[in-house]
Motif scaffolding. Structure first.
Motif, mmCIF file in Angstrom:
data_model
loop_
_atom_site.group_PDB
_atom_site.id
_atom_site.type_symbol
_atom_site.label_atom_id
_atom_site.label_comp_id
_atom_site.label_asym_id
_atom_site.label_seq_id
_atom_site.Cartn_x
_atom_site.Cartn_y
_atom_site.Cartn_z
ATOM 1 N N ALA A 114 0.827 -1.204 0.000
ATOM 2 C CA ALA A 114 0.000 0.000 0.000
ATOM 3 C C ALA A 114 0.863 1.257 0.000
ATOM 4 O O ALA A 114 0.564 2.237 -0.695
ATOM 5 C CB ALA A 114 -0.932 -0.006 1.208
ATOM 6 N N ALA B 165 2.423 1.662 -3.456
ATOM 7 C CA ALA B 165 1.449 2.164 -4.423
ATOM 8 C C ALA B 165 1.233 3.668 -4.236
ATOM 9 O O ALA B 165 1.114 4.413 -5.216
ATOM 10 C CB ALA B 165 0.130 1.405 -4.268
ATOM 11 N N TYR B 166 1.200 4.115 -2.992
ATOM 12 C CA TYR B 166 1.020 5.538 -2.728
ATOM 13 C C TYR B 166 2.245 6.321 -3.196
ATOM 14 O O TYR B 166 2.119 7.409 -3.771
ATOM 15 C CB TYR B 166 0.766 5.765 -1.244
ATOM 16 C CG TYR B 166 0.364 7.180 -0.895
ATOM 17 C CD1 TYR B 166 -0.757 7.766 -1.465
ATOM 18 C CD2 TYR B 166 1.100 7.939 0.018
ATOM 19 C CE1 TYR B 166 -1.139 9.071 -1.157
ATOM 20 C CE2 TYR B 166 0.725 9.240 0.340
ATOM 21 C CZ TYR B 166 -0.397 9.792 -0.251
ATOM 22 O OH TYR B 166 -0.764 11.082 0.050
ATOM 23 N N LEU C 9 1.995 6.850 -6.786
ATOM 24 C CA LEU C 9 0.949 7.826 -7.092
ATOM 25 C C LEU C 9 1.466 9.263 -6.984
ATOM 26 O O LEU C 9 0.965 10.162 -7.670
ATOM 27 C CB LEU C 9 -0.227 7.616 -6.141
ATOM 28 C CG LEU C 9 -1.502 8.420 -6.389
ATOM 29 C CD1 LEU C 9 -2.130 8.022 -7.722
ATOM 30 C CD2 LEU C 9 -2.488 8.202 -5.254
ATOM 31 N N ALA D 144 -2.844 12.170 4.224
ATOM 32 C CA ALA D 144 -2.111 12.276 2.968
ATOM 33 C C ALA D 144 -0.632 12.586 3.132
ATOM 34 O O ALA D 144 0.183 12.200 2.291
ATOM 35 C CB ALA D 144 -2.760 13.339 2.075
ATOM 36 N N ARG E 98 -6.691 15.645 -3.671
ATOM 37 C CA ARG E 98 -6.332 14.601 -4.635
ATOM 38 C C ARG E 98 -5.989 13.277 -3.967
ATOM 39 O O ARG E 98 -6.300 12.214 -4.485
ATOM 40 C CB ARG E 98 -5.122 15.043 -5.483
ATOM 41 C CG ARG E 98 -5.417 16.096 -6.511
ATOM 42 C CD ARG E 98 -4.304 16.152 -7.555
ATOM 43 N NE ARG E 98 -2.968 16.300 -6.983
ATOM 44 C CZ ARG E 98 -2.396 17.460 -6.684
ATOM 45 N NH1 ARG E 98 -3.074 18.595 -6.852
ATOM 46 N NH2 ARG E 98 -1.176 17.510 -6.187
ATOM 47 N N HIS E 99 -5.320 13.347 -2.811
ATOM 48 C CA HIS E 99 -4.675 12.133 -2.305
ATOM 49 C C HIS E 99 -5.187 11.599 -0.976
ATOM 50 O O HIS E 99 -4.795 10.499 -0.575
ATOM 51 C CB HIS E 99 -3.168 12.388 -2.179
ATOM 52 C CG HIS E 99 -2.499 12.689 -3.485
ATOM 53 N ND1 HIS E 99 -2.618 11.884 -4.586
ATOM 54 C CD2 HIS E 99 -1.696 13.721 -3.863
ATOM 55 C CE1 HIS E 99 -1.918 12.381 -5.587
ATOM 56 N NE2 HIS E 99 -1.358 13.503 -5.167
ATOM 57 N N ASP E 100 -6.042 12.330 -0.294
ATOM 58 C CA ASP E 100 -6.463 11.876 1.031
ATOM 59 C C ASP E 100 -7.043 10.465 1.014
ATOM 60 O O ASP E 100 -6.729 9.636 1.858
ATOM 61 C CB ASP E 100 -7.491 12.841 1.628
ATOM 62 C CG ASP E 100 -7.948 12.408 3.009
ATOM 63 O OD1 ASP E 100 -7.076 12.197 3.876
ATOM 64 O OD2 ASP E 100 -9.164 12.266 3.228
ATOM 65 N N GLY E 101 -7.865 10.161 0.029
ATOM 66 C CA GLY E 101 -8.497 8.848 -0.020
ATOM 67 C C GLY E 101 -7.564 7.723 -0.406
ATOM 68 O O GLY E 101 -7.932 6.541 -0.301
ATOM 69 N N HIS E 102 -6.344 8.066 -0.846
ATOM 70 C CA HIS E 102 -5.393 7.037 -1.289
ATOM 71 C C HIS E 102 -4.304 6.731 -0.256
ATOM 72 O O HIS E 102 -3.628 5.700 -0.366
ATOM 73 C CB HIS E 102 -4.719 7.480 -2.586
ATOM 74 C CG HIS E 102 -5.669 7.799 -3.692
ATOM 75 N ND1 HIS E 102 -6.395 6.841 -4.367
ATOM 76 C CD2 HIS E 102 -6.040 8.983 -4.234
ATOM 77 C CE1 HIS E 102 -7.157 7.410 -5.284
ATOM 78 N NE2 HIS E 102 -6.967 8.713 -5.222
ATOM 79 N N ALA E 103 -4.115 7.617 0.699
ATOM 80 C CA ALA E 103 -3.005 7.448 1.651
ATOM 81 C C ALA E 103 -3.318 6.333 2.641
ATOM 82 O O ALA E 103 -4.342 6.370 3.324
ATOM 83 C CB ALA E 103 -2.754 8.748 2.400
ATOM 84 N N PRO E 104 -2.441 5.345 2.767
ATOM 85 C CA PRO E 104 -2.679 4.276 3.744
ATOM 86 C C PRO E 104 -2.385 4.747 5.162
ATOM 87 O O PRO E 104 -1.643 5.713 5.373
ATOM 88 C CB PRO E 104 -1.696 3.182 3.315
ATOM 89 C CG PRO E 104 -0.568 3.932 2.666
ATOM 90 C CD PRO E 104 -1.207 5.122 1.997
#
Length: 349
Positions: free
Chosen positions: A90, A93-94, A97, A276, A292-298
């Protein structure tokens, strides 16, 4: 106890990453408050130099804040959402990104560095050797052995807590006082469990609930932007108020130029709580990067922190706030470019 004898009842927050300088700590102390150095992200030698600078600049007592690394956290942390290989994947992947963001600044995302202990053991040795009057802890609860060692050295201990359950655990571990952090606070939420959903009680209600559990000194923190709010929190049972965002624009703070401009820029309409920048929940001004990135950060601290550090440094060096972590509490609009002594006087009890 030191926290009960602070004449103004004002504590300067330990804002890691640059804003809380030795000059700011000394200025808060000279104005009758209690300044606290931010030991997070510093090496032990860097922290030693900062402590020496405070001693040189002021004869007033002060504190040092330390981040408790996961491997030293005595709090009963729940099962992680991601473990081992899944967590590493994870984070990787971040990191991928963020490649375009990094390239826009001529930088590369950093390496994750899992297991980083923030120089924990050497910093503990340092504060004991230097006889720092007070040590506060964030991100976890040190063991009773660590708290006992500090007490034998004559050092008072404070745990950052975000709800009643955490307050009970900290008191059971033997800390001398509590920093009760409300949902309005800027910067990282100080939950003892990094995956825990933080309490969303109003700070006044949270102080009342914690005060019902103990007579130990309580410092209230989170979104305190006016004298009236400080008085309200004290009336609820706090011995002192901790201010951080209110100090960001003072000349003694190490807040960078782009960060300072962002705090007064009317284009910023709100704060947001995000993972993020570091993998831990933290409140700051909402930016395009956060959107942009809050929902992607583990939920992976400190790995995400190390991945984004080069982006944030490059953004600061370019005098751009685009990718900066603009940590700020909900009352950020009240911050003013005045001396730290003026801020302490404004919030004095």
């Amino acid at each position: 106890m030191l926290l009960q004898s602070v004449e103004t009842g004002v504590v300067g927050a330990p804002m890691a990453g640059g804003p809380t300088t030795p000059e700011l700590v000394a200025a808060v102390g000279e104005a009758g408050g209690l300044g606290i150095l931010a030991g997070g992200y510093l090496s032990a030698p860097q922290l030693a130099a900062a402590i020496a600078d405070v001693w040189d600049a002021s004869s007033r007592p002060f504190g040092v804040n330390l981040f408790v690394p996961a491997q030293a956290n005595a709090y009963a942390v729940g099962p992680g959402e991601l473990d081992g290989t899944e967590r590493a994947q994870a984070v990787a992947a971040y990191r991928d990104l963020l490649a375009d963001d990094a390239r826009s600044l001529g930088a590369e995302p950093g390496e994750p560095r899992p297991g980083d202990d923030d120089d924990w053991e050497r910093k503990l040795d340092l504060v004991v050797r230097e006889r720092v009057p007070l040590v506060s802890f964030t991100f976890g609860l040190p063991s009773t052995a660590v708290i006992g060692e500090l007490r034998r050295a004559g050092i008072e201990t404070v745990a950052t807590v975000t709800d009643v359950e955490e307050a009970r655990a900290a008191l059971d571990a033997g800390v001398d006082a509590l920093c009760v952090q409300g949902a309005e606070a800027g910067g990282h939420r100080g939950t003892l469990d990094p995956l825990k959903q933080p309490c969303d009680l109003d700070l006044v209600d949270l102080v009342v609930a914690v005060r019902a559990e103990t007579q130990a000194p309580v410092v209230a923190a989170g979104g305190i932007a006016t004298h009236e709010r400080a008085a309200e929190v004290r009336a609820a049972g706090a011995n002192a108020v901790q201010v951080g965002t209110a100090l960001l624009l003072t000349p003694e703070a190490g807040t960078g130029l782009a960060y300072r401009r962002a705090l007064t820029d009317p284009a910023h309409q709100r704060t947001a709580v995000t993972r993020a920048y570091s993998g831990r929940l933290a409140r700051g001004l909402e930016t395009d990067f956060v959107r942009r990135h809050d929902g992607h950060a583990p939920a992976a601290y400190p790995e995400v922190h190390h991945v984004t550090v080069p982006l944030r440094r490059a953004s600061a060096a370019a005098d751009r706030s685009d990718l900066l972590a603009l940590w700020a509490g909900t009352g950020w609009r009240a911050a003013r470019a005045v001396p730290a002594a003026t801020v302490v006087a404004e919030f004095a009890g």
